[in-house]
Write a protein that holds these residues in place. Structure first.
Motif, PDB file in Angstrom:
ATOM      1  N   ARG A   1       0.833  -1.203   0.000  1.00 49.69           N
ATOM      2  CA  ARG A   1       0.000   0.000   0.000  1.00 49.69           C
ATOM      3  C   ARG A   1       0.871   1.258   0.000  1.00 49.69           C
ATOM      4  NH1 ARG A   1      -5.219   1.173   1.574  1.00 49.69           N
ATOM      5  NH2 ARG A   1      -5.518  -0.994   2.247  1.00 49.69           N
TER       6      ARG A   1
ATOM      7  N   ASP B   1      -5.899  -5.805  -1.896  1.00 48.99           N
ATOM      8  CA  ASP B   1      -6.073  -5.501  -0.473  1.00 48.99           C
ATOM      9  C   ASP B   1      -6.616  -6.705   0.296  1.00 48.99           C
ATOM     10  OD1 ASP B   1      -5.854  -3.908   1.762  1.00 48.99           O
ATOM     11  OD2 ASP B   1      -7.744  -2.848   1.436  1.00 48.99           O
TER      12      ASP B   1
ATOM     13  N   ILE C   1     -14.560  -3.932  -6.362  1.00 50.68           N
ATOM     14  CA  ILE C   1     -13.097  -3.950  -6.226  1.00 50.68           C
ATOM     15  C   ILE C   1     -12.481  -3.077  -7.307  1.00 50.68           C
ATOM     16  CG2 ILE C   1     -11.042  -5.399  -6.140  1.00 50.68           C
ATOM     17  CD1 ILE C   1     -12.856  -7.751  -5.398  1.00 50.68           C
TER      18      ILE C   1
ATOM     19  N   ARG D   1     -13.662  -0.517  -8.687  1.00 50.61           N
ATOM     20  CA  ARG D   1     -13.856   0.915  -8.430  1.00 50.61           C
ATOM     21  C   ARG D   1     -12.731   1.516  -7.603  1.00 50.61           C
ATOM     22  NH1 ARG D   1     -20.342   0.934  -6.984  1.00 50.61           N
ATOM     23  NH2 ARG D   1     -21.080   0.641  -9.130  1.00 50.61           N
ATOM     24  N   ARG D   2     -11.957   0.665  -6.958  1.00 54.33           N
ATOM     25  CA  ARG D   2     -10.823   1.159  -6.165  1.00 54.33           C
ATOM     26  C   ARG D   2      -9.581   1.374  -7.028  1.00 54.33           C
ATOM     27  NH1 ARG D   2     -10.358  -2.879  -1.132  1.00 54.33           N
ATOM     28  NH2 ARG D   2      -9.010  -1.193  -0.382  1.00 54.33           N
TER      29      ARG D   2
ATOM     30  N   GLU E   1     -11.608   8.836  -7.425  1.00 55.10           N
ATOM     31  CA  GLU E   1     -11.036   8.613  -6.094  1.00 55.10           C
ATOM     32  C   GLU E   1     -10.465   7.198  -5.936  1.00 55.10           C
ATOM     33  OE1 GLU E   1     -14.123   9.662  -3.357  1.00 55.10           O
ATOM     34  OE2 GLU E   1     -14.067  11.777  -3.919  1.00 55.10           O
ATOM     35  N   PRO E   2      -9.598   6.792  -6.855  1.00 54.96           N
ATOM     36  CA  PRO E   2      -9.022   5.441  -6.751  1.00 54.96           C
ATOM     37  C   PRO E   2      -8.011   5.364  -5.618  1.00 54.96           C
ATOM     38  CG  PRO E   2      -7.928   6.646  -8.497  1.00 54.96           C
ATOM     39  CD  PRO E   2      -9.060   7.531  -8.016  1.00 54.96           C
ATOM     40  N   GLU E   3      -7.802   4.161  -5.132  1.00 55.49           N
ATOM     41  CA  GLU E   3      -6.727   3.899  -4.181  1.00 55.49           C
ATOM     42  C   GLU E   3      -5.483   3.382  -4.901  1.00 55.49           C
ATOM     43  OE1 GLU E   3      -8.120   1.602  -0.693  1.00 55.49           O
ATOM     44  OE2 GLU E   3     -10.115   1.883  -1.563  1.00 55.49           O
TER      45      GLU E   3
END
Length: 274
Positions: free
Chosen positions: A48, A83, A108, A110-111, A187-189
């Motif tokens: 991460r 994740d 998933i 969407r991240r 707003e992706p991670e």
């Protein structure tokens, strides 16, 4: 060779406190097109907030990795985790694993955001609408809120005065900046970058790369980047993976890999591109 996926991604043993799950984990992933194997039992992970760059010759499987993460392609074998959650498989009532369907993958995915080589902007929509359409329709954001965020992103990418322009009125570099803003609006991670400067004229490349350097240093996004821009890879990466024929042949920090590559194939590749 067929794999036997486990019900959790690989862990790291040791006396210290357990490390958090990697944000992205490829576990013995195979991708074939007919008889041609593009990825050959690929294992790697991205922690991460880390920035990992994939380098190597064209056709070595780098872009395929990004397309598998975006579920634009399906794995032929193995598993991908995001994740700690399986992206490629779901568990049936009897406990067996089966290929994931769209319903499982959608939340998933969407991240994850991806910036492609080509901008793929909607030509009939303004820049502002290009950025707000997905947050409104997919995330359910109120249009006013989506437009406020879009204007903030346009200011960040240096295009605050182009909100009402149409893509045809923008240069290639400006269109790619809009594409980056559009991806960030979701707003992706995890941010995937696929040769984002390859379709640009040479004089436009540096501006886009400077923007991505700023994003890398000012956000906590996990980034996975495919590029032939070695200076950019050196600047933004925590780790660089050298690919050849669907396998990772060398992994290292930018300093180690670019200054003192150990593998003969890495030495050959860097000798040709640097």
């Amino acid at each position: 060779m067929a794999t036997d996926p486990t019900d959790s991604p690989p862990t790291h043993d040791g006396a210290d406190a357990p490390r958090p799950e990697p944000m992205v984990c490829f576990e013995r992933v195979v991708k074939r097109y007919g008889t041609h194997t593009v990825l050959d039992e690929l294992d790697f992970s991205v922690e991460r907030g880390r920035h990992v760059t994939l380098i190597g010759p064209s056709g070595s499987g780098k872009t395929t990795i990004l397309r598998l993460l975006m579920t634009l392609e399906r794995v032929s074998d193995g598993m991908i985790w995001v994740d700690g959650e399986p992206l490629t498989h779901t568990r049936a009532a009897n406990g067996s694993l089966r290929p994931a369907d769209e319903k499982h993958q959608r939340p998933i995915r969407r991240r994850i955001g991806m910036v492609f080589q080509h901008f793929n902007l909607f030509p009939h929509m303004s820049v502002l609408r290009n950025i707000t359409e997905a947050p409104v329709r997919t995330l359910g954001q109120p249009r006013e809120l989506a437009e406020q965020r879009a204007r903030e992103l346009l200011d960040m990418v240096g295009l605050a005065d182009k909100a009402l322009a149409h893509p045809s009125r923008l240069s290639g570099g400006q269109q790619q900046r809009v594409a980056i803003a559009r991806t960030l609006a979701m707003e992706p991670e995890i941010l995937l970058l696929d040769e984002v400067t390859s379709a640009l004229d040479p004089e436009l490349v540096s501006g886009v790369l400077d923007l991505l350097r700023e994003i890398a240093t000012t956000t906590d996004l996990t980034m996975l980047c495919v590029t032939h821009e070695m200076g950019f890879a050196r600047d933004i990466s925590d780790e660089v993976l050298m690919f050849d024929a669907g396998r990772v042949v060398e992994v290292g920090s930018p300093e180690q890999l670019f200054n003192a590559p150990r593998h003969r194939r890495t030495q050959e590749f860097l000798g040709a591109v640097l």
